[in-house]
Scaffold this motif. Structure first.
Motif, PDB file in Angstrom:
ATOM      1  N   MET A   1       0.852  -1.184   0.000  1.00  0.00           N
ATOM      2  CA  MET A   1       0.000   0.000   0.000  1.00  0.00           C
ATOM      3  C   MET A   1       0.892   1.239   0.000  1.00  0.00           C
ATOM      4  N   GLY A   2       0.695   2.157  -0.971  1.00  0.00           N
ATOM      5  CA  GLY A   2       1.498   3.328  -0.824  1.00  0.00           C
ATOM      6  C   GLY A   2       1.660   4.254  -2.003  1.00  0.00           C
ATOM      7  N   HIS A   3       2.045   3.805  -3.208  1.00  0.00           N
ATOM      8  CA  HIS A   3       2.376   4.744  -4.282  1.00  0.00           C
ATOM      9  C   HIS A   3       1.123   5.016  -5.103  1.00  0.00           C
ATOM     10  N   TYR A   4       0.867   6.277  -5.445  1.00  0.00           N
ATOM     11  CA  TYR A   4      -0.351   6.658  -6.126  1.00  0.00           C
ATOM     12  C   TYR A   4      -0.054   7.483  -7.358  1.00  0.00           C
ATOM     13  N   TYR A   5      -0.954   7.442  -8.303  1.00  0.00           N
ATOM     14  CA  TYR A   5      -0.857   8.254  -9.492  1.00  0.00           C
ATOM     15  C   TYR A   5      -2.049   9.199  -9.504  1.00  0.00           C
ATOM     16  N   PHE A   6      -1.789  10.518  -9.620  1.00  0.00           N
ATOM     17  CA  PHE A   6      -2.864  11.500  -9.582  1.00  0.00           C
ATOM     18  C   PHE A   6      -3.771  11.312 -10.786  1.00  0.00           C
ATOM     19  N   ARG A   7      -5.072  11.181 -10.536  1.00  0.00           N
ATOM     20  CA  ARG A   7      -6.030  11.023 -11.603  1.00  0.00           C
ATOM     21  C   ARG A   7      -7.152  12.020 -11.386  1.00  0.00           C
ATOM     22  N   THR A   8      -7.609  12.643 -12.444  1.00  0.00           N
ATOM     23  CA  THR A   8      -8.761  13.529 -12.320  1.00  0.00           C
ATOM     24  C   THR A   8      -9.682  13.287 -13.500  1.00  0.00           C
ATOM     25  N   PHE A   9     -10.992  13.267 -13.225  1.00  0.00           N
ATOM     26  CA  PHE A   9     -11.971  13.028 -14.272  1.00  0.00           C
ATOM     27  C   PHE A   9     -12.839  14.260 -14.508  1.00  0.00           C
ATOM     28  N   ALA A  10     -12.575  15.354 -13.780  1.00  0.00           N
ATOM     29  CA  ALA A  10     -13.347  16.578 -13.946  1.00  0.00           C
ATOM     30  C   ALA A  10     -12.365  17.736 -14.078  1.00  0.00           C
ATOM     31  N   PRO A  11     -12.169  18.282 -15.293  1.00  0.00           N
ATOM     32  CA  PRO A  11     -11.119  19.267 -15.526  1.00  0.00           C
ATOM     33  C   PRO A  11     -11.360  20.606 -14.857  1.00  0.00           C
ATOM     34  N   ASN A  12     -12.566  20.853 -14.300  1.00  0.00           N
ATOM     35  CA  ASN A  12     -12.845  22.150 -13.694  1.00  0.00           C
ATOM     36  C   ASN A  12     -12.466  22.200 -12.217  1.00  0.00           C
ATOM     37  N   PHE A  13     -11.825  21.159 -11.672  1.00  0.00           N
ATOM     38  CA  PHE A  13     -11.455  21.156 -10.268  1.00  0.00           C
ATOM     39  C   PHE A  13     -10.235  22.047 -10.049  1.00  0.00           C
ATOM     40  N   ASN A  14     -10.257  22.832  -8.987  1.00  0.00           N
ATOM     41  CA  ASN A  14      -9.169  23.760  -8.685  1.00  0.00           C
ATOM     42  C   ASN A  14      -8.388  23.299  -7.460  1.00  0.00           C
ATOM     43  N   ASP A  50     -14.317   2.977  -2.084  1.00  0.00           N
ATOM     44  CA  ASP A  50     -14.044   2.756  -3.498  1.00  0.00           C
ATOM     45  C   ASP A  50     -12.661   3.264  -3.870  1.00  0.00           C
ATOM     46  N   CYS A  51     -12.308   4.443  -3.381  1.00  0.00           N
ATOM     47  CA  CYS A  51     -10.991   5.006  -3.692  1.00  0.00           C
ATOM     48  C   CYS A  51      -9.883   4.121  -3.134  1.00  0.00           C
ATOM     49  N   SER A  52     -10.061   3.652  -1.903  1.00  0.00           N
ATOM     50  CA  SER A  52      -9.051   2.788  -1.287  1.00  0.00           C
ATOM     51  C   SER A  52      -8.901   1.475  -2.038  1.00  0.00           C
ATOM     52  N   GLU A  53     -10.032   0.916  -2.497  1.00  0.00           N
ATOM     53  CA  GLU A  53      -9.990  -0.357  -3.216  1.00  0.00           C
ATOM     54  C   GLU A  53      -9.376  -0.191  -4.606  1.00  0.00           C
ATOM     55  N   MET A  54      -9.738   0.889  -5.298  1.00  0.00           N
ATOM     56  CA  MET A  54      -9.227   1.103  -6.646  1.00  0.00           C
ATOM     57  C   MET A  54      -7.740   1.440  -6.654  1.00  0.00           C
ATOM     58  N   TRP A  55      -7.229   1.858  -5.494  1.00  0.00           N
ATOM     59  CA  TRP A  55      -5.798   2.171  -5.359  1.00  0.00           C
ATOM     60  C   TRP A  55      -4.904   1.060  -5.887  1.00  0.00           C
ATOM     61  N   ILE A  56      -5.329  -0.197  -5.736  1.00  0.00           N
ATOM     62  CA  ILE A  56      -4.472  -1.317  -6.098  1.00  0.00           C
ATOM     63  C   ILE A  56      -4.094  -1.274  -7.574  1.00  0.00           C
TER      64      ILE A  56
END
Length: 253
Positions: A1-14, A50-56
């Motif tokens: 558990m540990g390394h993550y890749y930044f993902r965004t699905f909504a381009p309007n987030f600041n 969901d976020c924790s599970e999808m981390w894998i």
């Protein structure tokens, strides 16, 4: 558990987040709201889970090790600080990051932030690594642990993972049967559903500011959960027991 890749699905987030943090984006929709148009805590927990599970999926070495050894990660305990409850149509970002790993346990932060990057929920949790065939604890290899990158421990009010039941007699409620809709792909009751059941036993006007959950015995299809409610200073503790043994204990403050 540990390394993550930044993902965004909504381009309007600041929101500016560390590039290695695993991220999912959500919107507060009708099905996730209560009668007042506020995000249900149950729904917030589903987002965190969901976020924790999808981390894998962001950890190829760990994902392969789990698959090759028929293992999974199961939630053992979680604490949630409720900073602000989001409302209908708000955009949210859920992030998860690991701050400590041992051969049989891992510790993570999972936060939900609003569109301005301010925290709505701060959480920490401990997960256990389990052999799916036996249901017993299993160990990560040294190679797998070494492949993971730890993130800094996030700021929040960390409390102990063990919840001690009060000595006084509690109020025993009607049993709740575990239904098919409660079961997830691990073939036991989904973690968020214990909280959903327990929250129905709280006074309607009680506002949860802090919650701890300790998962002890997984409930399976057809099990009878016997709820016992203990009023405590500033809140409640609820035990959901199977055949006299606490399955899950939840503290609401």
């Amino acid at each position: 558990m540990g390394h993550y890749y930044f993902r965004t699905f909504a381009p309007n987030f600041n929101i500016t987040l560390p590039a290695t943090m695993y991220t999912l984006n959500y919107k507060v929709t009708t099905s996730t709201c209560d009668s007042e148009g506020k995000l249900k805590l149950y729904s917030a927990l589903q987002m965190m889970q969901d976020c924790s599970e999808m981390w894998i999926d962001s950890e190829p070495t760990a994902r392969k090790f789990f698959a090759d050894n028929n293992m999974t990660q199961l939630l053992a305990t979680r604490q949630v600080e409720v900073v602000r409850v989001p409302r209908f149509k708000e955009d949210l970002t859920v992030t998860t990051s690991i701050y400590e790993v041992m051969p049989m346990y891992g510790f993570r932060n999972t936060f939900i932030r609003d569109a301005q990057g301010q925290p709505c929920y701060r959480t920490w949790s401990m997960g256990a690594f389990v052999d799916l065939a036996t249901g017993k604890l299993a160990r990560l290899s040294e190679e797998t642990i070494a492949s993971l990158t730890l993130e800094p421990k996030q700021e929040m009010n960390y409390r102990g993972r063990r919840i001690i039941l009060p000595k006084q007699e509690g109020i025993v409620m009607e049993p709740v049967t575990v239904m098919r809709a409660d079961i997830d792909y691990n073939r036991h009751m989904n973690n968020a559903n214990y909280v959903r059941i327990a929250m129905e036993l709280l006074p309607e006007d009680f506002m949860v500011k802090d919650m701890r959950v300790e998962y002890r015995i997984p409930a399976k299809l057809g099990d009878q959960l016997i709820p016992t409610l203990y009023p405590i200073n500033g809140g409640f503790i609820i035990s959901l027991a199977i055949e006299g043994h606490p399955s899950t204990i939840i503290e609401f403050l």
